[in-house]
Design a protein around this motif. Structure first.
Motif, PDB file in Angstrom:
ATOM      1  N   THR A 229       0.813  -1.225   0.000  1.00 42.33           N
ATOM      2  CA  THR A 229       0.000   0.000   0.000  1.00 42.33           C
ATOM      3  C   THR A 229       0.847   1.276   0.000  1.00 42.33           C
ATOM      4  O   THR A 229       0.306   2.372   0.081  1.00 42.33           O
ATOM      5  CB  THR A 229      -0.931   0.017   1.237  1.00 42.33           C
ATOM      6  OG1 THR A 229      -0.134  -0.070   2.436  1.00 42.33           O
ATOM      7  CG2 THR A 229      -1.915  -1.134   1.197  1.00 42.33           C
ATOM      8  N   ALA A 230       2.152   1.132  -0.062  1.00 41.75           N
ATOM      9  CA  ALA A 230       3.043   2.303   0.049  1.00 41.75           C
ATOM     10  C   ALA A 230       2.776   3.345  -1.031  1.00 41.75           C
ATOM     11  O   ALA A 230       2.902   4.547  -0.789  1.00 41.75           O
ATOM     12  CB  ALA A 230       4.500   1.841  -0.005  1.00 41.75           C
ATOM     13  N   ASN A 231       2.393   2.908  -2.219  1.00 41.08           N
ATOM     14  CA  ASN A 231       2.166   3.843  -3.319  1.00 41.08           C
ATOM     15  C   ASN A 231       0.683   4.038  -3.637  1.00 41.08           C
ATOM     16  O   ASN A 231       0.331   4.529  -4.707  1.00 41.08           O
ATOM     17  CB  ASN A 231       2.893   3.334  -4.575  1.00 41.08           C
ATOM     18  CG  ASN A 231       4.394   3.246  -4.366  1.00 41.08           C
ATOM     19  OD1 ASN A 231       5.005   4.168  -3.805  1.00 41.08           O
ATOM     20  ND2 ASN A 231       4.996   2.154  -4.817  1.00 41.08           N
ATOM     21  N   VAL A 232      -0.172   3.637  -2.685  1.00 40.26           N
ATOM     22  CA  VAL A 232      -1.618   3.746  -2.887  1.00 40.26           C
ATOM     23  C   VAL A 232      -2.124   5.021  -2.224  1.00 40.26           C
ATOM     24  O   VAL A 232      -1.739   5.346  -1.099  1.00 40.26           O
ATOM     25  CB  VAL A 232      -2.345   2.516  -2.288  1.00 40.26           C
ATOM     26  CG1 VAL A 232      -3.855   2.718  -2.332  1.00 40.26           C
ATOM     27  CG2 VAL A 232      -1.949   1.256  -3.050  1.00 40.26           C
ATOM     28  N   SER A 233      -2.987   5.744  -2.920  1.00 40.89           N
ATOM     29  CA  SER A 233      -3.493   7.009  -2.382  1.00 40.89           C
ATOM     30  C   SER A 233      -4.973   6.936  -1.995  1.00 40.89           C
ATOM     31  O   SER A 233      -5.620   7.968  -1.839  1.00 40.89           O
ATOM     32  CB  SER A 233      -3.304   8.126  -3.408  1.00 40.89           C
ATOM     33  OG  SER A 233      -3.979   7.809  -4.612  1.00 40.89           O
ATOM     34  N   GLY A 234      -5.518   5.745  -1.890  1.00 42.99           N
ATOM     35  CA  GLY A 234      -6.930   5.602  -1.531  1.00 42.99           C
ATOM     36  C   GLY A 234      -7.174   4.350  -0.710  1.00 42.99           C
ATOM     37  O   GLY A 234      -6.239   3.708  -0.232  1.00 42.99           O
ATOM     38  N   TYR A 235      -8.454   4.004  -0.569  1.00 43.10           N
ATOM     39  CA  TYR A 235      -8.834   2.901   0.316  1.00 43.10           C
ATOM     40  C   TYR A 235      -9.785   1.952  -0.406  1.00 43.10           C
ATOM     41  O   TYR A 235     -10.550   2.353  -1.294  1.00 43.10           O
ATOM     42  CB  TYR A 235      -9.518   3.446   1.569  1.00 43.10           C
ATOM     43  CG  TYR A 235      -8.729   4.558   2.225  1.00 43.10           C
ATOM     44  CD1 TYR A 235      -7.644   4.288   3.043  1.00 43.10           C
ATOM     45  CD2 TYR A 235      -9.070   5.903   1.998  1.00 43.10           C
ATOM     46  CE1 TYR A 235      -6.911   5.311   3.624  1.00 43.10           C
ATOM     47  CE2 TYR A 235      -8.346   6.931   2.578  1.00 43.10           C
ATOM     48  CZ  TYR A 235      -7.264   6.629   3.390  1.00 43.10           C
ATOM     49  OH  TYR A 235      -6.543   7.647   3.952  1.00 43.10           O
ATOM     50  N   THR A 236      -9.729   0.697   0.000  1.00 43.96           N
ATOM     51  CA  THR A 236     -10.645  -0.306  -0.565  1.00 43.96           C
ATOM     52  C   THR A 236     -11.765  -0.653   0.410  1.00 43.96           C
ATOM     53  O   THR A 236     -12.676  -1.400   0.058  1.00 43.96           O
ATOM     54  CB  THR A 236      -9.885  -1.592  -0.915  1.00 43.96           C
ATOM     55  OG1 THR A 236      -9.240  -2.105   0.266  1.00 43.96           O
ATOM     56  CG2 THR A 236      -8.851  -1.333  -1.985  1.00 43.96           C
TER      57      THR A 236
END
Length: 416
Positions: A229-236
């Motif tokens: 998730t280090a490069n993720v800017s949102g949520y699931t």
């Protein structure tokens, strides 16, 4: 002969044949007590589900991004995540219905250590609203703040058992630096708060591994430390806490429709939303249906008991044939004879019903206490059970009573 005289005669007849009367009532007692015990246990379990749901967030709506087709492998793209801006826009658009929105991201299981003290923990990254949405009760310090999230700070919230291990029950762990090792991280965190673990004393709810303690860190820190998730800017996934006056079951559909529009039409994913309130309603409905079904099966014994009442009343008519003949010879009408035996049958069933209600209520209270669902017997089924037992007395007592009323007085007086 008036009503009270018939009741007196019925009670005297029961007193004269105590064992026979008890055996006659046995079917009624078993049936009523079974229904009452099941109703009490059902009421206890239903109340327990409702209370537990309220405790863990009865107005919460769980929203998550899920694949449209599980048979096809799908990979999350940047547009498939729900961003913080989209969450804020949703909260602003439905400010009257939304009280808070929380997000979380698990960093996995690990080991918390400080000197010679080691504890198994689960590290979870959370947003500032997490404490409100999930009913996290702080006993010391503060919870995660927006600044902690914005700065990816290495701060941590521990529970009272960890605090007690570190500094004792009355100690102050705030400001203490502790190390937490997970499978892929080895980080040092500063304690900013201590919370009291929410105890769910309900065997219907499996809360997971009770030996592993959950600790909270800023969600931005957790996502940065997790390579996935280090490069993720949102949520699931996230949780919406609805306001007290909002129908969370209906609002879950509104939430679902809103966030589906944020996804690209070509996306392999869609949105699902589940309301805890709706889940609780469904669970209590299933428990109610199950209790009703078992009660109907138990109620069959009432029919068996009714047949026993009819049988004993026929015996009673035969034994008292001469008495009936004397009463008819003295001018007693058929209706008076009929009412005498019907009232006797009702008294038998009513006494059996009262004993059954008392026995069933006691068993229900004992069972609910042993199952850790303390409850009192519901008043409605109690009244229905007593009324039903009296109805059985009328139904199964009518034939013997009618037979007694139609006896010819001359033949009755000759009967030996």
């Amino acid at each position: 002969m008036n009503l009270f005289e018939n009741i007196r005669l019925a009670l005297e007849g029961l007193r004269a044949n105590k064992m026979r009367a008890l055996l006659t009532m046995l079917g009624i007692i078993i049936g009523i007590s079974s229904v009452m015990a099941i109703s009490t246990l059902g009421s206890a379990m239903t109340g327990s589900v409702t209370k537990t749901m309220d405790k863990i967030g009865g107005k919460n709506i769980m929203v998550y991004v899920t694949a449209k087709n599980y048979e096809v492998a799908s990979t999350f793209q940047e547009d498939d995540y729900v961003t913080m801006d989209e969450l804020e826009n949703f909260k602003a658009a439905y400010s009257d219905e939304v009280k808070a929105i929380s997000t979380s991201s698990s960093l996995g299981a690990g080991e918390l250590s400080k000197g010679y003290i080691h504890r198994n923990v689960t590290l979870t990254g959370v947003s500032p609203d997490y404490s409100m949405v999930n009913n996290v009760k702080l006993v010391q310090g503060r919870f995660i703040s927006p600044r902690d999230v914005q700065g990816d700070r290495h701060v941590i919230i521990i529970d009272t058992t960890v605090r007690n291990s570190l500094v004792g029950i009355h100690g102050d762990a705030l400001g203490m630096e502790i190390q937490v090792d997970t499978q892929n991280t080895n980080e040092t965190y500063t304690v900013i708060g201590v919370y009291e673990k929410l105890v769910i004393d309900n065997p219907l709810f499996n809360m997971g591994d009770e030996t592993r303690i959950e600790c909270f860190i800023p969600i931005s820190t957790a996502m940065a430390l997790n390579s996935e998730t280090a490069n993720v800017s949102g949520y699931t996934n996230f949780t919406i806490m609805a306001t007290s006056g909002t129908d969370s079951a209906a609002f879950s559909q509104i939430s679902k429709d809103y966030f589906i529009k944020t996804l690209a039409k070509s996306s392999d994913f869609t949105i699902q939303a589940e309301s805890l309130e709706a889940m609780a309603s469904e669970a209590t409905g299933m428990l109610g249906t199950l209790s009703l079904g078992i009660s109907v099966i138990a109620g069959i014994s009432l029919l068996v008991g009714g047949i026993g009442v009819m049988n004993i009343m026929l015996v009673s008519v035969t034994e008292r044939t001469k008495e009936i003949g004397i009463r008819k010879a003295l001018g007693a009408r058929n209706s008076a004879i009929r009412s005498q035996f019907i009232i006797e049958a009702i008294i038998i069933c009513l006494i059996g019903g009262l004993i059954g209600v008392g026995l069933g209520s006691g068993l229900g209270i004992l069972g609910s206490t042993l199952m850790k669902f303390p409850s009192t017997p519901p008043f409605g089924p109690m009244i229905i059970a007593l009324c039903f037992s009296m109805a059985i007395g009328v139904f199964f007592g009518f034939y013997p009573a009618n037979k007694a009323a139609k006896l010819d007085p001359i033949d009755a007086l000759r009967y030996e």
